[in-house]
Scaffold this motif. Structure first.
Motif, PDB file in Angstrom:
ATOM      1  N   PRO A  35      10.412  46.511   9.128  1.00 18.21           N
ATOM      2  CA  PRO A  35      11.785  46.063   9.413  1.00 18.21           C
ATOM      3  C   PRO A  35      12.038  45.962  10.911  1.00 18.21           C
ATOM      4  CG  PRO A  35      11.767  48.361   8.740  1.00 18.21           C
ATOM      5  CD  PRO A  35      10.363  47.855   8.536  1.00 18.21           C
ATOM      6  N   GLU A  36      13.020  45.150  11.253  1.00 23.01           N
ATOM      7  CA  GLU A  36      13.403  44.979  12.649  1.00 23.01           C
ATOM      8  C   GLU A  36      14.881  45.317  12.793  1.00 23.01           C
ATOM      9  OE1 GLU A  36      13.764  41.528  16.114  1.00 23.01           O
ATOM     10  OE2 GLU A  36      12.376  41.267  14.445  1.00 23.01           O
ATOM     11  N   ALA A  37      15.202  46.146  13.761  1.00 23.07           N
ATOM     12  CA  ALA A  37      16.592  46.525  13.998  1.00 23.07           C
ATOM     13  C   ALA A  37      17.364  45.330  14.537  1.00 23.07           C
ATOM     14  CB  ALA A  37      16.658  47.688  14.980  1.00 23.07           C
ATOM     15  N   ARG A  38      18.677  45.383  14.370  1.00 21.90           N
ATOM     16  CA  ARG A  38      19.507  44.303  14.908  1.00 21.90           C
ATOM     17  C   ARG A  38      19.497  44.361  16.434  1.00 21.90           C
ATOM     18  NH1 ARG A  38      25.700  46.252  13.497  1.00 21.90           N
ATOM     19  NH2 ARG A  38      25.724  48.152  14.786  1.00 21.90           N
ATOM     20  N   PRO A  39      19.868  43.280  17.090  1.00 12.91           N
ATOM     21  CA  PRO A  39      19.866  43.290  18.564  1.00 12.91           C
ATOM     22  C   PRO A  39      20.741  44.414  19.111  1.00 12.91           C
ATOM     23  CG  PRO A  39      20.179  41.060  17.735  1.00 12.91           C
ATOM     24  CD  PRO A  39      20.266  41.965  16.556  1.00 12.91           C
ATOM     25  N   VAL A  40      20.274  45.073  20.146  1.00 12.70           N
ATOM     26  CA  VAL A  40      21.056  46.150  20.747  1.00 12.70           C
ATOM     27  C   VAL A  40      22.079  45.607  21.741  1.00 12.70           C
ATOM     28  CG1 VAL A  40      19.243  47.861  20.443  1.00 12.70           C
ATOM     29  CG2 VAL A  40      19.286  46.490  22.532  1.00 12.70           C
ATOM     30  N   GLU A  41      21.916  44.344  22.117  1.00  7.75           N
ATOM     31  CA  GLU A  41      22.879  43.683  22.994  1.00  7.75           C
ATOM     32  C   GLU A  41      22.896  42.202  22.647  1.00  7.75           C
ATOM     33  OE1 GLU A  41      21.510  44.261  26.949  1.00  7.75           O
ATOM     34  OE2 GLU A  41      19.684  43.055  26.687  1.00  7.75           O
TER      35      GLU A  41
END
Length: 861
Positions: free
Chosen positions: A674-680
């Motif tokens: 999985p890939e986390a959502r953008p942090v910015e």
């Protein structure tokens, strides 16, 4: 059978009851199109179509669409050279509501001056959007060069200048001249009975409209062609768009049935002459097709193709060889019989949807004097002979008066003199009729089945682990098959990106026992179609046939799915076409914007990869890669097969067990990190010299199995649609775009939510601010009860409307089965949507629509 009625004021009503689904379609056909405009009225018919949705005497702007969507329906319109058509599809429980709204729009439009000024700017954006499409530019050149006097030479949309010159007086005068009951046909098809329909129509559309009888149509007559005409020009395109056309007859001409079949023989379907000779064998084009365009006045017969610039002349010559051959020798009796069967079966396929049948009835009623003309047309097709086709080819295909137009990239290196030599060389060498193949053994047709009209879905796990879903539906004599696997782009890497797409293309390009040509020939022999499809999460094979051919069609389907040949020649051919598709992607700025958005939102997950792959990765793909992919992901144990239609479940079970029951082993689950959502907030931009800026603003979304997806779908519906906030605020009120939409795309892993808009560069900043304001509002304020109910009704209604076709139901069952959702969406979609609350919508919005975690992609000047 359809029936015709006349209202007291002369308006025609055509009705056909069809109770296959609880859905009804209403269409109002107005006998006016862009070819009926005066010299100072260019684009007025189309602008008028827009204005009928901008308010009436009792409905404000946007309320026409909102009222339809609030009752689960869909409303839209189109304008052609000859007609303007307004159409509604909705649940039959609300049939009178739908007809009342449609009647109000066509009978009492407000034509508010402020709304007109706004809609003019919307149409200007639509014109700019068309200018950004190479296919639309190529079509415009074709018609400009083919017609010198007739108004078919002018674009339906008009020009920016002509549309901006329209006044309220212009549009009201046009309306009163052309929107007269005697010039209008109401078509009603579906789950509605004749007696109440007649009462509704008389009450809503009958009576005196206070207008004069329409004058007969008067259009300039196009002079006969006496010489060739050429228009070859350089353009900012990645592939050449070429048209070769000839003068054709009007729709009522006696040659039209033969010309339609000639177009099928020449270039419609994989087994057609041009597809086989120019695309498959010579590999000179990326796509090619033939058409018989026969409107109210004399039209065109032609061929259009796209190709790499350096191949344009050779492709033109090869096309000319095939067309010249059609006039030189008759086709075989077997070829003709297959085409005649396809025409006959097409009438059956059109009965799958109420809107498709309504469109056919409206066309025959307004263009050929009555719906009875269809029977005469089909009888003429059935009576055709090979010699009759050659006769009409000789009569129509005159190289001396051909029109050739082309948009050419800088490397095209084609000028008029060279193109004329290529056309002459091809015409002087007619291509011989292909050697007649032995007829396909069709076996004993399966008789129409008897029993319940519609059964509950049967779910059965085959001995090898495959899942079979069967639903008996006897409303039309058709059957649809869809075999799905969890695979797709999600199973790819940068190194092999595009392999899913390539394998999907190759599934029908030959097996261990059939050549690609034999697969195409068999599919046509069973009056059907067969094709692979690859998405982000799946790879599937889909087929649709007349149900009487179930046995042999199933054998063909299973052979393609289990035993694709992956011959190196076919791999090379399809890889080349896929590479050309990648090149042509550069000509589609909307697609580029979504590809850039995926790359921006995802930085490691395979969802970042384009479906068709990238040039470097696709060039490396070969037969070994295709076989390895097939061996890993397309095994019977992993298969979910849905079969819907006029079948017996026991017959399908027998066929499925024989074909897919022998698999061994358990499916190997595909695990993706999985890939986390953008942090910015992320931004990407690509400069492209186009008339519009294409913006996609989005966020990470949900998985297909998350319960919140129903609330998210309600949210996107509140924002989207003609009655949605984005459409009303950015298009209706502020005229920023022709196209603005919000969508949620779930995946096996978290998908995305995106808002798209195509707008003029000078409106770009305001459009983006407007989108962000609406996203913030839906997070900060609960939606109203009216919005909630409209969105719910629209979702449920659209779901039912979209599932009218066997193929659509088979796709839903197969893909949901592959994703582990079972029958939930098929059986319980409506109740899940109705259970959503305004608080649910706000909560899912607050969770997902956070601008600090968004991705913005922009393609444009």
């Amino acid at each position: 059978m359809p029936a015709r009625h006349r209202l007291t004021n002369g308006l025609t009503l055509v009705h056909e009851a069809l109770h296959t689904a609880r859905v009804v379609a209403f269409q109002v056909w107005v006998q006016v199109g862009s070819a009926d405009e005066g010299p100072e009225e260019a684009g007025l018919a189309h602008l008028h179509e827009h204005m009928l949705f901008k308010g009436t005497a009792k409905r404000g702007p946007g309320e026409v669409a909102r009222d339809i969507e609030a009752h689960g329906g869909e409303v839209n319109a189109w304008t052609s050279f000859d007609h303007t058509v307004y159409h509604v599809v909705m649940a039959s429980d609300f049939a009178r509501v739908g007809l009342e709204v449609l009647a109000d729009a066509v009978r009492a439009p407000a034509f508010d001056a402020v709304e007109l000024a706004r809609e003019v700017e919307v149409v200007v954006e639509e014109i700019k959007r068309a200018e950004d499409s190479p296919a639309r530019r190529a079509s415009r050149d074709l018609f400009e060069r083919s017609f010198l006097r007739h108004p078919y030479r002018l674009p339906v949309l008009g020009t920016q200048a002509s549309v901006r010159s329209v006044t309220r007086e212009n549009i009201t005068d046009f309306y009163r001249r052309h929107y007269v009951p005697e010039s209008m046909v109401l078509v009603a098809v579906g789950d509605v009975e004749e007696a109440p329909l007649l009462d509704w129509a008389e009450a809503l559309l009958g009576g005196d409209w206070g207008r004069k009888r329409p004058l007969p149509r008067s259009r300039p007559v196009e002079p006969p062609r006496t010489a060739q005409r050429w228009l070859l020009r350089d353009d900012d395109v990645k592939e050449a768009h070429v048209h070769l056309s000839f003068a054709g007859p009007a729709v009522a001409h006696e040659d039209v049935p033969a010309l339609d079949v000639l177009a099928m023989l020449a270039g419609q379907g994989e087994n057609s002459r041009l597809q086989r000779a120019v695309k498959r064998e010579a590999r000179l084009v990326n796509d090619i097709s033939a058409y018989a365009y026969t409107p109210l006045d004399p039209g065109l017969f032609g061929v259009g193709f796209t190709t790499a610039g350096p191949h344009a002349l050779r492709a033109l010559q090869a096309t000319a060889e095939v067309l010249s051959g059609l006039a030189a020798e008759p086709c075989s009796q077997a070829e003709l019989q297959t085409l005649q069967a396809l025409v006959e079966s097409d009438a059956i396929y059109q009965r799958e949807t109420v809107q498709g049948l309504a469109r056919k009835l409206g066309f025959y009623e307004t263009s050929l004097g009555g719906f009875e003309a269809e029977g005469r047309y089909l009888a003429k097709v059935a009576a055709l002979t090979p010699e009759a086709l050659r006769t009409v080819a000789r009569k129509t295909l005159d190289a001396g008066t051909a029109v050739v137009t082309a948009l050419l990239p800088q490397d095209g290196r084609a000028d008029e003199a060279a193109a004329a030599r290529a056309l002459e060389a091809g015409w002087s060498r007619p291509r011989a009729t292909p050697t007649e193949r032995p007829p396909i053994p069709r076996g004993t047709p399966t008789p129409r089945t008897k029993g319940v009209e519609v059964s509950a879905p049967l779910v059965h796990v085959l001995p090898g682990g495959a899942t079979l879903l069967v639903r008996e539906e006897r409303t039309v004599p058709l059957v649809a098959l869809r075999g799905a696997f969890v695979a797709g782009t999600r199973a790819e890497t940068e190194a092999d990106n595009g392999i899913s797409h390539l394998v999907a293309r190759l599934l029908t390009k030959g097996t261990a026992s059939r050549t690609a040509e034999e697969v195409a020939q068999e599919a046509e022999a069973y009056s059907g179609a067969l094709g692979g499809a690859a998405g982000r999460n799946s790879l599937s094979l889909q087929g649709e046939f007349l149900s009487r051919h179930l046995e042999r069609a199933f054998h063909l389907f299973s052979d393609c799915l289990l035993h694709p040949g992956f011959a190196e020649e076919e791999v090379a051919r399809e890889r080349h076409l896929q590479l050309q598709d990648i090149v042509a992607r550069e000509d589609r700025p909307t697609s580029l914007a979504f590809d850039l958005f995926a790359r921006t939102l995802y930085q490691r997950h395979p969802y970042r990869l384009p479906l068709s792959g990238e040039r470097d990765s696709v060039q490396r793909l070969d037969g070994a890669a295709a076989r390895a992919y097939h061996a890993r992901f397309l095994q019977p144990a992993s298969l979910t097969l849905a079969v819907i239609g006029d079948v017996r479940a026991e017959d399908v079970l027998r066929l499925a067990e024989a074909a897919f029951g022998g698999g061994t082993g358990k499916p190997q689950p595909l695990s993706v990190e999985p890939e986390a959502r953008p942090v910015e907030r992320r931004r990407s931009q690509r400069t492209l010299a186009r008339a519009q800026s294409n913006l996609v603003l989005g966020f990470r979304g949900l998985r297909v199995d998350e319960e919140d997806r129903h609330a998210l779908n309600v949210l996107t519906t509140v924002l989207s649609g003609q009655g949605g906030r984005l459409f009303v605020e950015l298009r209706d009120k502020r005229s920023m775009a022709y196209s603005v939409a919000c969508m949620a795309v779930e995946g096996v892993d978290p998908g995305h939510i995106a808002v798209y808009i195509g707008t003029s560069p000078d409106k770009r900043d305001a459009a983006l601010s407007g989108i962000e304001a609406e996203l913030k509002r839906i997070v900060e304020e609960p939606i109203t009860q009216a919005e909630l109910e409209r969105a719910q009704a629209h979702l449920i209604g659209s779901h039912e409307i979209g599932l009218q076709r066997n193929s659509s139901r088979a796709a839903l069952l197969a893909l949901d089965g592959a994703y582990g959702l079972g029958l939930e969406n098929f059986l319980h979609f409506a109740e899940k949507v109705r259970a959503v609350t305004a608080q649910d919508v706000q909560a899912v919005g607050a969770r997902l629509l956070q601008l600090q975690h968004s991705a913005l992609a922009e393609v444009g000047p």
